[in-house]
Design a protein around this motif. Structure first.
Motif, PDB file in Angstrom:
ATOM      1  N   LEU A   1      -5.699  -9.766  -0.478  1.00 52.23           N
ATOM      2  CA  LEU A   1      -6.670 -10.855  -0.344  1.00 52.23           C
ATOM      3  C   LEU A   1      -7.671 -10.921  -1.496  1.00 52.23           C
ATOM      4  CD1 LEU A   1      -7.522 -10.255   3.439  1.00 52.23           C
ATOM      5  CD2 LEU A   1      -5.854 -11.872   2.549  1.00 52.23           C
TER       6      LEU A   1
ATOM      7  N   ASN B   1     -11.429  -4.598   0.228  1.00 51.43           N
ATOM      8  CA  ASN B   1     -12.431  -5.574   0.685  1.00 51.43           C
ATOM      9  C   ASN B   1     -13.576  -4.931   1.450  1.00 51.43           C
ATOM     10  OD1 ASN B   1     -11.225  -8.207  -0.146  1.00 51.43           O
ATOM     11  ND2 ASN B   1      -9.503  -7.354   1.002  1.00 51.43           N
TER      12      ASN B   1
ATOM     13  N   ASP C   1     -17.938  -8.986   7.105  1.00 52.32           N
ATOM     14  CA  ASP C   1     -16.856  -9.539   7.913  1.00 52.32           C
ATOM     15  C   ASP C   1     -16.351  -8.712   9.109  1.00 52.32           C
ATOM     16  OD1 ASP C   1     -16.922 -11.776   6.220  1.00 52.32           O
ATOM     17  OD2 ASP C   1     -15.737 -10.697   4.739  1.00 52.32           O
TER      18      ASP C   1
ATOM     19  N   ARG D   1      -7.286  -6.138   6.300  1.00 51.96           N
ATOM     20  CA  ARG D   1      -8.682  -5.837   6.632  1.00 51.96           C
ATOM     21  C   ARG D   1      -8.882  -5.309   8.045  1.00 51.96           C
ATOM     22  NH1 ARG D   1     -13.361  -9.360   4.200  1.00 51.96           N
ATOM     23  NH2 ARG D   1     -14.267  -7.314   4.558  1.00 51.96           N
TER      24      ARG D   1
ATOM     25  N   GLY E   1     -17.985 -13.481   8.325  1.00 52.78           N
ATOM     26  CA  GLY E   1     -18.359 -14.532   7.377  1.00 52.78           C
ATOM     27  C   GLY E   1     -18.444 -15.898   8.032  1.00 52.78           C
TER      28      GLY E   1
ATOM     29  N   ARG F   1      -9.971 -17.749   9.234  1.00 49.70           N
ATOM     30  CA  ARG F   1     -10.158 -16.409   9.775  1.00 49.70           C
ATOM     31  C   ARG F   1     -10.678 -16.347  11.216  1.00 49.70           C
ATOM     32  NH1 ARG F   1     -10.400 -12.944   5.251  1.00 49.70           N
ATOM     33  NH2 ARG F   1      -9.174 -13.955   3.627  1.00 49.70           N
TER      34      ARG F   1
ATOM     35  N   MET G   1     -12.481 -19.351   2.824  1.00 48.12           N
ATOM     36  CA  MET G   1     -11.939 -18.629   3.986  1.00 48.12           C
ATOM     37  C   MET G   1     -12.896 -18.520   5.171  1.00 48.12           C
ATOM     38  SD  MET G   1     -12.342 -15.041   2.104  1.00 48.12           S
ATOM     39  CE  MET G   1     -12.504 -15.815   0.550  1.00 48.12           C
ATOM     40  N   HIS G   2     -14.205 -18.475   4.868  1.00 43.92           N
ATOM     41  CA  HIS G   2     -15.206 -18.340   5.935  1.00 43.92           C
ATOM     42  C   HIS G   2     -16.258 -19.446   5.817  1.00 43.92           C
ATOM     43  CE1 HIS G   2     -14.224 -13.857   5.382  1.00 43.92           C
ATOM     44  NE2 HIS G   2     -13.866 -14.108   6.629  1.00 43.92           N
TER      45      HIS G   2
ATOM     46  N   ASP H   1     -19.336 -19.079   5.628  1.00 40.65           N
ATOM     47  CA  ASP H   1     -20.396 -18.742   4.667  1.00 40.65           C
ATOM     48  C   ASP H   1     -19.947 -18.857   3.210  1.00 40.65           C
ATOM     49  OD1 ASP H   1     -18.934 -16.397   4.277  1.00 40.65           O
ATOM     50  OD2 ASP H   1     -20.614 -15.038   4.627  1.00 40.65           O
ATOM     51  N   THR H   2     -18.701 -19.258   2.969  1.00 39.15           N
ATOM     52  CA  THR H   2     -18.305 -19.550   1.591  1.00 39.15           C
ATOM     53  C   THR H   2     -18.619 -21.009   1.240  1.00 39.15           C
ATOM     54  OG1 THR H   2     -16.034 -20.162   2.171  1.00 39.15           O
ATOM     55  CG2 THR H   2     -16.421 -17.856   1.652  1.00 39.15           C
TER      56      THR H   2
ATOM     57  N   GLY I   1     -13.591 -10.164  -6.304  1.00 39.12           N
ATOM     58  CA  GLY I   1     -13.082  -9.890  -4.952  1.00 39.12           C
ATOM     59  C   GLY I   1     -13.165 -11.105  -4.043  1.00 39.12           C
ATOM     60  N   ARG I   2     -13.772 -12.206  -4.565  1.00 38.33           N
ATOM     61  CA  ARG I   2     -13.873 -13.466  -3.841  1.00 38.33           C
ATOM     62  C   ARG I   2     -14.898 -13.438  -2.712  1.00 38.33           C
ATOM     63  NH1 ARG I   2     -11.654 -15.294  -7.057  1.00 38.33           N
ATOM     64  NH2 ARG I   2     -13.694 -16.034  -7.508  1.00 38.33           N
TER      65      ARG I   2
ATOM     66  N   CYS J   1     -21.554 -12.197   1.681  1.00 37.33           N
ATOM     67  CA  CYS J   1     -20.362 -11.449   2.103  1.00 37.33           C
ATOM     68  C   CYS J   1     -20.544  -9.949   1.913  1.00 37.33           C
ATOM     69  CB  CYS J   1     -19.139 -11.854   1.279  1.00 37.33           C
ATOM     70  SG  CYS J   1     -18.754 -13.588   1.280  1.00 37.33           S
TER      71      CYS J   1
HETATM   72  N1  LIG Z   1     -17.787 -13.565   4.167  1.00 34.55           N
HETATM   73  C1  LIG Z   1     -16.920 -13.709   3.175  1.00 34.55           C
HETATM   74  O1  LIG Z   1     -16.609 -14.814   2.773  1.00 34.55           O
HETATM   75  N2  LIG Z   1     -16.352 -12.612   2.692  1.00 34.55           N
HETATM   76  C2  LIG Z   1     -15.507 -12.580   1.550  1.00 34.55           C
HETATM   77  C3  LIG Z   1     -14.259 -11.821   1.804  1.00 34.55           C
HETATM   78  C4  LIG Z   1     -13.356 -11.781   0.608  1.00 34.55           C
HETATM   79  C5  LIG Z   1     -12.091 -10.983   0.837  1.00 34.55           C
HETATM   80  N3  LIG Z   1     -11.335 -10.910  -0.352  1.00 34.55           N
HETATM   81  C6  LIG Z   1     -11.252 -11.571   1.954  1.00 34.55           C
HETATM   82  O2  LIG Z   1     -10.391 -12.397   1.637  1.00 34.55           O
HETATM   83  O3  LIG Z   1     -11.411 -11.212   3.110  1.00 34.55           O
END
Ligand SMILES: NC(=O)NCCC[C@H](N)C(=O)O
Length: 392
Positions: A21, A138, A144, A163, A200, A217, A251-252, A254-255, A374-375, A380
């Motif tokens: 991820l 991660n 998360d 994860r 997230g 997610r 993905m979340h 909060d992004t 790590g995105r 996060c």
């Molecule tokens: N709250 C978030 O947006 N967390 C970032 C998680 C990044 C991690 N690479 C993931 O894909 O789970």
């Protein structure tokens, strides 16, 4: 609560990027420097910083607890019994507890241990795979695996295998670390569920309003479950579920959306279709039922549930068609709010940062060349444990 990136980062290689991820491999020494700067920024602004791996090692101080944890961790890593299980257990127990925790997070390569017998699956199917226990690259996104809400916490069943083991540490921290054990921390939802939820997506908006993303997610069923539990046992009477695109860049919740003041939020303009987005307001109904209202005007929903005459939605990258997605990709919407109107952000998102300042927000910028690979951004990378009651 933070996690300083460790050797798990260097156990990622191109073939497993997608499954892990992440989109790239951070250069560890610089990622650690950046992370230390992030922690220092928090401390300099009155935040007590706790480290996830240290809390976990403290929780496993008792030998019986450590043994029970290790059995579960090995089983969840694919080795419930057998020669590899035994060799891994002996190897991990030969270390002191902190080294053991760090090693589990970093991952265990096959060439680190000696085994007399491996299974047919290991010989025939996984022969070239280098790990007996996968790394957890991660882990530095402590937001998360769990989320604190009011007087309790959710310990999350996360979506992807890469994860899922992270929250086993949380379970032991809450149950056995003296900071939390027997202190009445309510577990709103434990990690033993089929439906998925990640921190997230969990946004505490006030002492009775909770927002959550319906996302890649977090599933709608999990949201119904958490709403039921909060309505039954807590002060929370409103859950706002926001449907966001189901993809890796967003993905979340909060992004793409974070609260930064009583009445101010950051929002990635691409999730709003002319200000509209599918949003559901959940309230307790009769006989334990849940009442659901469908809405599409996010600004109006926030004004209503937070009882504010006006909500200021600040667009990531100032809404520019190139800057907004570029800065969002590097977590320009992922602000960490440390006080009303005071945030920590990545320095690279300078257009969004300038705009926040123009809207009266105090912005502390942190370095981000490696951590951002790590995105995930400052929100996060942190998990609040205690929130001051700032109701006004
Ligand atoms: N709250 C978030 O947006 N967390 C970032 C998680 C990044 C991690 N690479 C993931 O894909 O789970």
């Amino acid at each position: 609560m933070l996690h300083r990136p460790g050797h798990e980062i260097e156990n990622v290689y191109p073939d497993i990027l997608h499954r892990m991820l992440v989109d790239d491999i951070p250069y560890l020494p610089i990622a650690q420097e950046e992370h230390d700067f992030f922690a220092k920024t928090l401390r300099d602004n009155g935040v007590e910083v706790l480290y996830f791996a240290k809390l976990a090692a403290e929780a496993l101080a008792d030998d019986q607890v450590k043994n029970e944890f290790l059995e579960k961790m090995l089983a969840e890593s694919g080795h419930a019994a057998g020669a590899v299980h035994d060799a891994l257990k002996e190897y991990l127990l030969s270390m002191d507890t902190q080294a053991m925790v760090d090693k589990i997070i970093a991952g265990v390569r096959k060439d680190e241990i000696q085994t007399k017998f491996v299974s047919l699956a290991e010989m025939a199917e996984d022969a070239d795979y280098p790990f007996f226990m996968d790394p957890m690259p991660n882990a530095y996104f402590t937001r998360d695996p769990q989320a604190s809400i009011g007087e309790g916490i959710t310990i999350n069943h996360m979506t992807f295998k890469a994860r899922q083991r992270e929250s086993l540490f949380t379970e032991y921290i809450i149950k056995h670390n003296p900071r939390f054990a027997n202190k009445g921390v309510h577990v709103w939802r434990d990690r033993y569920h089929d439906t998925r939820i990640e921190g997230g997506d969990e946004l505490v908006l006030s002492d009775h309003v909770f927002a959550i993303g319906i996302s890649q997610r977090t599933s709608a069923d999990a949201i119904m479950d958490i709403a039921r539990n909060l309505f039954k046992d807590s002060n929370y009477d409103t859950v706002v579920a926001i449907h966001i695109p189901h993809n890796h860049a967003m993905m979340h919740l909060d992004t793409v959306f974070t609260m930064i003041n009583y009445d101010q939020f950051t929002v990635h303009p691409q999730i709003l279709d002319g200000g509209k987005i599918d949003t559901y307001i959940l309230h307790p109904g009769k006989d334990g039922e849940i009442e659901i209202q469908h809405r599409t005007d996010l600004q109006k929903v926030l004004e209503e549930v937070l009882d504010k005459p006006e909500i200021d939605l600040i667009p990531t990258g100032n809404g520019d068609p190139i800057v907004a997605p570029r800065e969002q990709w590097n977590d320009g919407s992922n602000t960490l709010t440390i006080a009303p109107g005071e945030v920590v952000t990545y320095d690279r998102n300078y257009v969004s940062n300038d705009l926040l300042r123009k809207h009266g927000i105090l912005v502390h910028e942190v370095r981000s060349s490696e951590l951002s690979r790590g995105r995930g951004g400052p929100r996060c990378m942190s998990c609040p444990i205690v929130r001051e009651d700032l109701t006004k």
